[in-house]
Design a protein around this motif. Structure first.
Motif, PDB file in Angstrom:
ATOM      1  N   TRP A  37     -11.785   2.453  -2.884  1.00 20.21           N
ATOM      2  CA  TRP A  37     -10.759   2.267  -1.860  1.00 20.21           C
ATOM      3  C   TRP A  37      -9.429   1.856  -2.487  1.00 20.21           C
ATOM      4  CZ3 TRP A  37      -9.104   3.831   2.407  1.00 20.21           C
ATOM      5  CH2 TRP A  37      -8.290   3.076   3.244  1.00 20.21           C
ATOM      6  N   LEU A  89      -5.895   4.030  -2.282  1.00 15.98           N
ATOM      7  CA  LEU A  89      -4.642   3.431  -1.818  1.00 15.98           C
ATOM      8  C   LEU A  89      -3.553   3.540  -2.879  1.00 15.98           C
ATOM      9  CD1 LEU A  89      -5.927   0.202  -0.019  1.00 15.98           C
ATOM     10  CD2 LEU A  89      -4.873   2.198   1.047  1.00 15.98           C
ATOM     11  N   VAL A  96      -2.237   7.078  -2.870  1.00 13.62           N
ATOM     12  CA  VAL A  96      -1.389   7.342  -1.699  1.00 13.62           C
ATOM     13  C   VAL A  96      -0.036   6.672  -1.868  1.00 13.62           C
ATOM     14  CG1 VAL A  96      -1.146   7.016   0.788  1.00 13.62           C
ATOM     15  CG2 VAL A  96      -3.368   7.635  -0.174  1.00 13.62           C
ATOM     16  N   VAL A  97      -0.022   5.431  -2.376  1.00 11.45           N
ATOM     17  CA  VAL A  97       1.241   4.736  -2.633  1.00 11.45           C
ATOM     18  C   VAL A  97       2.094   5.528  -3.620  1.00 11.45           C
ATOM     19  CG1 VAL A  97       2.256   2.704  -3.733  1.00 11.45           C
ATOM     20  CG2 VAL A  97       0.453   2.426  -2.045  1.00 11.45           C
ATOM     21  N   PRO A 134       6.080  -4.182  -0.130  1.00 14.21           N
ATOM     22  CA  PRO A 134       4.757  -4.767  -0.412  1.00 14.21           C
ATOM     23  C   PRO A 134       4.849  -6.224  -0.843  1.00 14.21           C
ATOM     24  CG  PRO A 134       4.899  -2.573  -1.341  1.00 14.21           C
ATOM     25  CD  PRO A 134       6.277  -2.922  -0.873  1.00 14.21           C
ATOM     26  N   GLY A 188       5.690   4.173   5.443  1.00 17.85           N
ATOM     27  CA  GLY A 188       4.430   4.374   4.733  1.00 17.85           C
ATOM     28  C   GLY A 188       4.158   3.264   3.729  1.00 17.85           C
ATOM     29  N   ILE A 189       5.195   2.879   2.967  1.00 19.04           N
ATOM     30  CA  ILE A 189       5.051   1.783   2.012  1.00 19.04           C
ATOM     31  C   ILE A 189       4.693   0.494   2.743  1.00 19.04           C
ATOM     32  CG2 ILE A 189       6.301   0.310   0.389  1.00 19.04           C
ATOM     33  CD1 ILE A 189       5.645   2.939  -0.848  1.00 19.04           C
ATOM     34  N   ALA A 202       3.208   0.169   5.718  1.00 17.38           N
ATOM     35  CA  ALA A 202       1.871   0.247   6.301  1.00 17.38           C
ATOM     36  C   ALA A 202       0.783   0.080   5.253  1.00 17.38           C
ATOM     37  CB  ALA A 202       1.702   1.580   7.025  1.00 17.38           C
ATOM     38  N   LEU A 203       1.041   0.541   4.041  1.00 16.19           N
ATOM     39  CA  LEU A 203       0.035   0.465   2.975  1.00 16.19           C
ATOM     40  C   LEU A 203      -0.038  -0.903   2.326  1.00 16.19           C
ATOM     41  CD1 LEU A 203       0.769   3.900   1.263  1.00 16.19           C
ATOM     42  CD2 LEU A 203      -1.357   3.275   2.434  1.00 16.19           C
ATOM     43  N   PRO A 220      -3.381  -3.249   3.556  1.00 15.86           N
ATOM     44  CA  PRO A 220      -4.677  -2.822   3.001  1.00 15.86           C
ATOM     45  C   PRO A 220      -4.702  -2.865   1.480  1.00 15.86           C
ATOM     46  CG  PRO A 220      -3.494  -0.953   3.962  1.00 15.86           C
ATOM     47  CD  PRO A 220      -2.789  -2.192   4.408  1.00 15.86           C
ATOM     48  N   LEU A 221      -3.565  -2.617   0.846  1.00 15.98           N
ATOM     49  CA  LEU A 221      -3.506  -2.705  -0.610  1.00 15.98           C
ATOM     50  C   LEU A 221      -3.724  -4.145  -1.062  1.00 15.98           C
ATOM     51  CD1 LEU A 221      -3.003  -0.939  -3.120  1.00 15.98           C
ATOM     52  CD2 LEU A 221      -0.592  -1.560  -2.960  1.00 15.98           C
TER      53      LEU A 221
END
Length: 331
Positions: A5, A9, A12-13, A50, A192-193, A195-196, A199-200
């Motif tokens: 996982w 991630l 995707v990042v 982040p 997107g950054i 939202a990630l 979970p990251l």
């Protein structure tokens, strides 16, 4: 599953980071911004999301050492990334050179802000304004004052050197750029950054348990590396596009923004931030000062410098950064 996982991630990042770099470049062109301002403003703010999300989440739990460590470690990691990318692109010239002298103000701003952090950590009983440490307020004032200086310096420099009108405004007789067409991809990549980030953070925390990492070192090294993934990808992509000004502006702007985030961490933390941090954070701040100073010297020094195929300033930045990471580890 945790490792899988986390890897998904991270990939995707990386993909979103490429989109962010390209959309920032196009939006900056549409706004008639120089690459240095595009990197310092548009790219740096987005790639620092982040750090903002994760450090505030961690601070709410009371793990202030980890929250501050992730921000300071991310700054040191960013300078290391910039030097490493500089060494990897020998065929296209150097990034830390006299051509990048315009970024000297950005570097000095980061040095000044890191100095305030080091002083606040070493003198934790300084007064507060409300529930916020006075150092946090000074950091905010320094950031916006530095941004204004960088902004005005680049505007005046371009007007004088190139004898151009104000680059931020389009004359009435010229067609205005289609800002809206490039704004949506930039906002999409930024979202997107954002939202990630959560979970990251969760997956990296779970991975840290598997690796047996915790506390300040986890925040300053592992979590800092995770939150610096957008900077790694966007800086590399900007360098690949030969947009060195944007790449350097991204790193130095991200560092200044990361230090600004300490103000937000101070606001959401259950206890005054700087009064609870260990002295190892002052070591991290001094590391930021030293590494950034070497990078700034490389940008301001206009004489050709080379050891065989290596640039001494980039090598020195990497060596100093790794040395201070070691000091954080043993501290």
């Amino acid at each position: 599953m945790t490792i899988l996982w986390f890897t998904i991630l991270a990939v995707v990042v990386s993909l979103v980071g490429v989109l962010l770099a390209r959309s920032s470049d196009r939006l900056g062109d549409a706004l008639r911004l120089e690459h240095s301002i595009t990197g310092f403003l548009l790219l740096a703010a987005a790639t620092s999301l982040p750090e903002l999300v994760i450090s505030c989440q961690v601070a709410r739990t009371g793990a202030l050492d980890m929250a501050a460590g992730s921000l300071l470690g991310s700054c040191l990691m960013n300078i290391l990334i910039l030097a490493a990318i500089d060494l990897s692109r020998r065929s296209r010239g150097t990034m830390l050179s006299g051509k990048a002298a315009a970024h000297g103000l950005s570097g000095l701003a980061s040095i000044l802000m890191a100095g305030v952090v080091a002083a606040a950590v070493l003198v934790p009983n300084a007064p507060s304004i409300g529930r916020v440490h006075i150092a946090s307020v000074i950091i905010v004032i320094t950031y916006f004052a530095a941004f204004r200086l960088v902004f005005l310096d680049r505007k005046v420099s371009r007007m004088v050197d190139a004898a151009e009108p104000d680059p931020l405004f389009v004359p009435d007789d010229e067609e205005k750029p289609a800002v809206s067409r490039h704004l949506f991809p930039y906002l999409l990549a930024t979202a997107g950054i954002f939202a990630l980030a959560s979970p990251l953070a969760r997956s990296s925390t779970e991975l840290s348990v598997l690796l047996g990492l915790s506390g300040t070192f986890f925040g300053a090294v592992f979590l800092a590396l995770v939150t610096s993934l957008p900077e790694i990808v966007t800086t590399f992509e900007a360098s690949r596009m030969d947009a060195d000004d944007m790449a350097i502006g991204n790193i130095l702007g991200s560092n200044a923004f990361n230090l600004l985030i300490l103000f937000a961490v101070d606001l959401v933390s259950p206890a005054p931030l700087f009064s609870t941090l260990g002295n190892v954070h002052a070591v991290a701040a001094i590391g930021i000062i030293c590494a950034t100073a070497i990078a700034a010297m490389g940008m301001l020094y206009r004489v050709e410098k080379r050891w065989w195929t290596l640039e001494p300033d980039a090598v020195a930045v990497i060596a100093v950064s790794l040395f201070f990471f070691y000091l954080i580890y043993v501290g």
